[in-house]
Design a protein around this motif. Structure first.
Motif, PDB file in Angstrom:
ATOM      1  N   ARG A   1       0.840  -1.214   0.000  1.00 32.84           N
ATOM      2  CA  ARG A   1       0.000   0.000   0.000  1.00 32.84           C
ATOM      3  C   ARG A   1       0.866   1.252   0.000  1.00 32.84           C
ATOM      4  O   ARG A   1       0.490   2.272   0.588  1.00 32.84           O
ATOM      5  CB  ARG A   1      -0.959  -0.014   1.200  1.00 32.84           C
ATOM      6  N   MET A   2       2.006   1.148  -0.636  1.00 32.20           N
ATOM      7  CA  MET A   2       2.936   2.293  -0.734  1.00 32.20           C
ATOM      8  C   MET A   2       3.217   2.880   0.662  1.00 32.20           C
ATOM      9  O   MET A   2       3.283   4.098   0.837  1.00 32.20           O
ATOM     10  CB  MET A   2       2.365   3.385  -1.664  1.00 32.20           C
TER      11      MET A   2
ATOM     12  N   SER B   1       2.517   6.894   1.840  1.00 28.85           N
ATOM     13  CA  SER B   1       1.421   7.515   1.079  1.00 28.85           C
ATOM     14  C   SER B   1       0.282   7.992   1.980  1.00 28.85           C
ATOM     15  O   SER B   1      -0.865   8.096   1.543  1.00 28.85           O
ATOM     16  CB  SER B   1       0.911   6.562   0.000  1.00 28.85           C
TER      17      SER B   1
ATOM     18  N   SER C   1      -2.393   8.172   5.307  1.00 27.07           N
ATOM     19  CA  SER C   1      -3.163   7.169   6.041  1.00 27.07           C
ATOM     20  C   SER C   1      -3.792   6.186   5.060  1.00 27.07           C
ATOM     21  O   SER C   1      -4.071   6.531   3.903  1.00 27.07           O
ATOM     22  CB  SER C   1      -4.202   7.823   6.953  1.00 27.07           C
ATOM     23  N   ASP C   2      -3.986   4.983   5.542  1.00 31.49           N
ATOM     24  CA  ASP C   2      -4.557   3.912   4.717  1.00 31.49           C
ATOM     25  C   ASP C   2      -6.004   4.279   4.395  1.00 31.49           C
ATOM     26  O   ASP C   2      -6.844   4.403   5.290  1.00 31.49           O
ATOM     27  CB  ASP C   2      -4.481   2.605   5.518  1.00 31.49           C
ATOM     28  N   LEU C   3      -6.269   4.472   3.103  1.00 38.08           N
ATOM     29  CA  LEU C   3      -7.595   4.972   2.706  1.00 38.08           C
ATOM     30  C   LEU C   3      -8.707   3.979   3.053  1.00 38.08           C
ATOM     31  O   LEU C   3      -9.856   4.377   3.234  1.00 38.08           O
ATOM     32  CB  LEU C   3      -7.598   5.308   1.213  1.00 38.08           C
ATOM     33  N   ASN C   4      -8.368   2.708   3.181  1.00 43.40           N
ATOM     34  CA  ASN C   4      -9.394   1.730   3.581  1.00 43.40           C
ATOM     35  C   ASN C   4      -9.835   1.990   5.016  1.00 43.40           C
ATOM     36  O   ASN C   4     -11.031   1.950   5.332  1.00 43.40           O
ATOM     37  CB  ASN C   4      -8.843   0.307   3.446  1.00 43.40           C
TER      38      ASN C   4
ATOM     39  N   ARG D   1       7.683   8.809  -2.773  1.00 46.03           N
ATOM     40  CA  ARG D   1       6.671   9.816  -2.433  1.00 46.03           C
ATOM     41  C   ARG D   1       6.391   9.891  -0.936  1.00 46.03           C
ATOM     42  O   ARG D   1       6.317   8.866  -0.272  1.00 46.03           O
ATOM     43  CB  ARG D   1       5.354   9.474  -3.125  1.00 46.03           C
TER      44      ARG D   1
ATOM     45  N   LEU E   1       3.240  11.474   0.812  1.00 45.72           N
ATOM     46  CA  LEU E   1       1.953  12.097   0.491  1.00 45.72           C
ATOM     47  C   LEU E   1       1.072  12.225   1.735  1.00 45.72           C
ATOM     48  O   LEU E   1       1.070  11.331   2.597  1.00 45.72           O
ATOM     49  CB  LEU E   1       1.189  11.249  -0.524  1.00 45.72           C
ATOM     50  N   GLY E   2       0.287  13.283   1.788  1.00 45.72           N
ATOM     51  CA  GLY E   2      -0.706  13.426   2.868  1.00 45.72           C
ATOM     52  C   GLY E   2      -0.054  13.291   4.236  1.00 45.72           C
ATOM     53  O   GLY E   2       0.873  14.035   4.577  1.00 45.72           O
TER      54      GLY E   2
ATOM     55  N   GLU F   1       3.186  14.929   6.337  1.00 52.97           N
ATOM     56  CA  GLU F   1       3.118  15.431   7.723  1.00 52.97           C
ATOM     57  C   GLU F   1       4.186  14.773   8.597  1.00 52.97           C
ATOM     58  O   GLU F   1       4.811  15.426   9.434  1.00 52.97           O
ATOM     59  CB  GLU F   1       1.734  15.159   8.312  1.00 52.97           C
TER      60      GLU F   1
ATOM     61  N   VAL G   1      -1.233  16.453  -0.057  1.00 53.77           N
ATOM     62  CA  VAL G   1      -2.352  16.266  -1.008  1.00 53.77           C
ATOM     63  C   VAL G   1      -3.714  16.483  -0.354  1.00 53.77           C
ATOM     64  O   VAL G   1      -4.752  16.284  -0.997  1.00 53.77           O
ATOM     65  CB  VAL G   1      -2.320  14.836  -1.631  1.00 53.77           C
ATOM     66  N   HIS G   2      -3.695  16.891   0.918  1.00 56.15           N
ATOM     67  CA  HIS G   2      -4.943  16.934   1.692  1.00 56.15           C
ATOM     68  C   HIS G   2      -6.075  17.651   0.975  1.00 56.15           C
ATOM     69  O   HIS G   2      -7.213  17.197   0.979  1.00 56.15           O
ATOM     70  CB  HIS G   2      -4.681  17.590   3.055  1.00 56.15           C
TER      71      HIS G   2
ATOM     72  N   MET H   1      -8.026  15.800  -1.227  1.00 55.45           N
ATOM     73  CA  MET H   1      -8.837  14.786  -0.542  1.00 55.45           C
ATOM     74  C   MET H   1      -9.965  15.441   0.248  1.00 55.45           C
ATOM     75  O   MET H   1     -10.645  14.772   1.032  1.00 55.45           O
ATOM     76  CB  MET H   1      -7.962  13.966   0.428  1.00 55.45           C
TER      77      MET H   1
ATOM     78  N   LEU I   1      -9.509  17.663   2.574  1.00 54.51           N
ATOM     79  CA  LEU I   1      -9.049  17.689   3.975  1.00 54.51           C
ATOM     80  C   LEU I   1      -8.031  18.799   4.199  1.00 54.51           C
ATOM     81  O   LEU I   1      -7.589  19.445   3.241  1.00 54.51           O
ATOM     82  CB  LEU I   1      -8.351  16.350   4.309  1.00 54.51           C
TER      83      LEU I   1
HETATM   84  C1  LIG Z   1      -4.532  13.072   7.926  1.00 49.93           C
HETATM   85  C2  LIG Z   1      -4.002  12.111   6.919  1.00 49.93           C
HETATM   86  C3  LIG Z   1      -4.445  12.454   5.516  1.00 49.93           C
HETATM   87  C4  LIG Z   1      -4.041  11.430   4.485  1.00 49.93           C
HETATM   88  O1  LIG Z   1      -2.972  10.906   4.544  1.00 49.93           O
HETATM   89  S1  LIG Z   1      -5.174  11.031   3.275  1.00 49.93           S
HETATM   90  C5  LIG Z   1      -4.312   9.876   2.234  1.00 49.93           C
HETATM   91  C6  LIG Z   1      -3.468  10.595   1.234  1.00 49.93           C
HETATM   92  N1  LIG Z   1      -2.876   9.671   0.334  1.00 49.93           N
HETATM   93  C7  LIG Z   1      -3.429   9.322  -0.844  1.00 49.93           C
HETATM   94  O2  LIG Z   1      -4.504   9.778  -1.180  1.00 49.93           O
HETATM   95  C8  LIG Z   1      -2.650   8.342  -1.706  1.00 49.93           C
HETATM   96  C9  LIG Z   1      -3.518   7.729  -2.783  1.00 49.93           C
HETATM   97  N2  LIG Z   1      -2.704   6.912  -3.641  1.00 49.93           N
HETATM   98  C10 LIG Z   1      -2.101   7.354  -4.736  1.00 49.93           C
HETATM   99  O3  LIG Z   1      -2.193   8.533  -5.087  1.00 49.93           O
HETATM  100  C11 LIG Z   1      -1.305   6.374  -5.536  1.00 49.93           C
HETATM  101  O4  LIG Z   1      -1.639   5.062  -5.128  1.00 49.93           O
HETATM  102  C12 LIG Z   1       0.231   6.576  -5.355  1.00 49.93           C
HETATM  103  C13 LIG Z   1       0.643   6.581  -3.891  1.00 49.93           C
HETATM  104  C14 LIG Z   1       0.624   7.899  -6.029  1.00 49.93           C
HETATM  105  C15 LIG Z   1       0.995   5.410  -6.034  1.00 49.93           C
HETATM  106  O5  LIG Z   1       0.576   5.310  -7.367  1.00 49.93           O
HETATM  107  P1  LIG Z   1       1.101   4.076  -8.255  1.00 49.93           P
HETATM  108  O6  LIG Z   1       2.592   4.046  -8.199  1.00 49.93           O
HETATM  109  O7  LIG Z   1       0.452   4.197  -9.579  1.00 49.93           O
HETATM  110  O8  LIG Z   1       0.620   2.767  -7.486  1.00 49.93           O
HETATM  111  P2  LIG Z   1      -0.882   2.312  -7.185  1.00 49.93           P
HETATM  112  O9  LIG Z   1      -1.830   3.445  -7.212  1.00 49.93           O
HETATM  113  O10 LIG Z   1      -1.203   1.139  -8.040  1.00 49.93           O
HETATM  114  O11 LIG Z   1      -0.703   1.861  -5.635  1.00 49.93           O
HETATM  115  C16 LIG Z   1      -0.191   0.607  -5.279  1.00 49.93           C
HETATM  116  C17 LIG Z   1      -1.132   0.040  -4.256  1.00 49.93           C
HETATM  117  O12 LIG Z   1      -1.029   0.845  -3.080  1.00 49.93           O
HETATM  118  C18 LIG Z   1      -2.343   1.230  -2.696  1.00 49.93           C
HETATM  119  N3  LIG Z   1      -2.268   2.501  -1.974  1.00 49.93           N
HETATM  120  C19 LIG Z   1      -1.497   3.546  -2.258  1.00 49.93           C
HETATM  121  N4  LIG Z   1      -1.716   4.534  -1.374  1.00 49.93           N
HETATM  122  C20 LIG Z   1      -2.632   4.068  -0.511  1.00 49.93           C
HETATM  123  C21 LIG Z   1      -3.261   4.615   0.629  1.00 49.93           C
HETATM  124  N5  LIG Z   1      -2.969   5.848   1.093  1.00 49.93           N
HETATM  125  N6  LIG Z   1      -4.156   3.858   1.279  1.00 49.93           N
HETATM  126  C22 LIG Z   1      -4.454   2.631   0.854  1.00 49.93           C
HETATM  127  N7  LIG Z   1      -3.895   2.054  -0.209  1.00 49.93           N
HETATM  128  C23 LIG Z   1      -2.998   2.778  -0.889  1.00 49.93           C
HETATM  129  C24 LIG Z   1      -3.114   1.319  -3.984  1.00 49.93           C
HETATM  130  O13 LIG Z   1      -4.504   1.263  -3.751  1.00 49.93           O
HETATM  131  C25 LIG Z   1      -2.588   0.094  -4.692  1.00 49.93           C
HETATM  132  O14 LIG Z   1      -3.205  -1.046  -4.165  1.00 49.93           O
HETATM  133  P3  LIG Z   1      -3.823  -2.160  -5.164  1.00 49.93           P
HETATM  134  O15 LIG Z   1      -2.644  -2.683  -5.952  1.00 49.93           O
HETATM  135  O16 LIG Z   1      -4.812  -1.443  -6.020  1.00 49.93           O
HETATM  136  O17 LIG Z   1      -4.427  -3.159  -4.244  1.00 49.93           O
END
Ligand SMILES: CCCC(=O)SCCNC(=O)CCNC(=O)[C@H](O)C(C)(C)COP(=O)(O)OP(=O)(O)OC[C@H]1O[C@@H](n2cnc3c(N)ncnc32)[C@H](O)[C@@H]1OP(=O)(O)O
Length: 309
Positions: free
Chosen positions: A73-74, A112, A114-117, A156, A158-159, A163, A182-183, A186, A188
């Motif tokens: 999950r990165m 990357s 918090s775990d979005l799940n 990366r 991210l988010g 922090e 990236v908040h 999202m 946030l």
């Molecule tokens: C207060 C806290 C606020 C926060 O942290 S909100 C969360 C902010 N982070 C995100 O939104 C990250 C979303 N993910 C992405 O943008 C992309 O996955 C990312 C990290 C750029 C990587 O892209 P790629 O290299 O194309 O790889 P991919 O998308 O196929 O990812 C590989 C597997 O990792 C998973 N993953 C990445 N970031 C995750 C996350 N934050 N939570 C849960 N799962 C996550 C992604 O779903 C994928 O899993 P699967 O292969 O589809 O099962």
């Protein structure tokens, strides 16, 4: 005789140093029961979202390596990883010989967020606030450790991962890496204390740009605005080549070389200068000074007539 009297006085004041320092550490917990924060309850809730781990390697050099480890999950933070993080911080707090810490991600990327799940499952405001308080406590305690810490950002951050980098004293960016709050994308804002710390690192104008535009910070921009303290080339994967982690350890050793009590004292005076009102910071500085004055490293330097040419 005069020196003995001074030492006696300082030894006396070093016990009050423990008081001042302990008070600062207690502040490490931003939230307590006074704020209706029930650590046990939120730990239990977070444990319901397992996966990955936070691994701690304490080395004889006094430098520890903390690895965010959830490559599938990165390196996103599952609930159990948040609990792991808090436990690793507790272990570091009780490590007497600590001097430095490198925070890195496993498998070539930092984190990357918090775990979005898990985020989807606890998307109600009450649970979100509890998670946020838990992480603020853990990251504040991380930043206040009496050691010098560096986030080694490869890939990366991210988010919440971005922090996390702000909860370290320094940030090293590997070539090709990106830190991105990236908040906003999202819907946030940072909640793990990342905004408050970012403002202190890059100033409010830059922080507003990074958060408002969810800007991608590459190493060049990172250096320009002071988010990055150094850039490391990712080494070729040749046999015998120095690894990125070794390069980071080399970089950090400029600040951690020397006796552990002195390195810890450096961090304590800087931290109190940053966090306490001036009068209190000055008193804490005096107390911390009392712990190293006439100490083994000081006496050795005096005996060897150290020159600073
Ligand atoms: C207060 C806290 C606020 C926060 O942290 S909100 C969360 C902010 N982070 C995100 O939104 C990250 C979303 N993910 C992405 O943008 C992309 O996955 C990312 C990290 C750029 C990587 O892209 P790629 O290299 O194309 O790889 P991919 O998308 O196929 O990812 C590989 C597997 O990792 C998973 N993953 C990445 N970031 C995750 C996350 N934050 N939570 C849960 N799962 C996550 C992604 O779903 C994928 O899993 P699967 O292969 O589809 O099962």
């Amino acid at each position: 005789m005069a020196l003995c009297a001074v030492r006696r006085h300082l030894l006396k004041s070093s016990s009050s140093c423990c008081g001042a320092w302990a008070r600062l550490l207690q502040r490490g917990c931003v939230y307590s029961s006074v704020h209706c924060f029930d650590q046990g309850e939120i730990r239990e809730k977070l444990q319901a979202f397992p996966g990955g781990s936070i691994d701690l390697l304490k080395q004889e050099s006094g430098i520890a390596v903390l690895t965010i480890n959830y490559p599938s999950r990165m390196n996103a933070f599952s609930g159990s990883m948040m609990v792991d993080l808090e436990e690793r911080v507790s272990q570091l707090e009780s490590w007497i010989d600590c001097k430095g810490l490198i925070v890195q991600g496993a498998s070539g990327t930092f984190c990357s967020g918090s775990d979005l799940n898990a985020v989807r499952a606890i998307s109600n405001p009450q649970d979100g606030m509890k998670m946020c308080m838990f992480m603020q406590n853990a990251l504040t305690r991380l930043l206040r450790l009496p050691l010098i810490s560096v986030a080694l950002v490869e890939g990366r951050a991210l988010g919440g991962g971005a922090e996390l980098t702000t909860a370290c004293d320094f940030r090293l960016m590997a070539s090709g890496s990106v830190i991105q709050f990236v908040h906003k994308h999202m819907g946030l804002v940072p909640g793990w204390g990342g905004a408050a710390r970012l403002v202190r690192i890059v100033g409010s104008q830059n922080a507003l740009k990074l958060l408002g535009g969810a800007l991608k910070v590459d190493p060049e921009l990172g250096l320009q605005i002071g988010l990055a303290d150094g850039v490391l080339e990712v080494p070729q994967a040749e046999e015998g080549a120095v690894t990125l982690l070794q390069r980071a350890e080399n970089w950090l050793s400029h600040y951690t070389n020397g006796a552990a009590p002195v390195v810890q004292a450096v961090k304590k005076v800087v931290l109190s200068g940053r966090e306490l009102p001036l009068s209190e910071a000055l008193r804490t500085e005096k107390d911390v000074f009392g712990t190293v004055w006439g100490g083994p490293a000081n006496l050795q330097a005096l005996a060897s007539k150290t020159k600073h040419r």
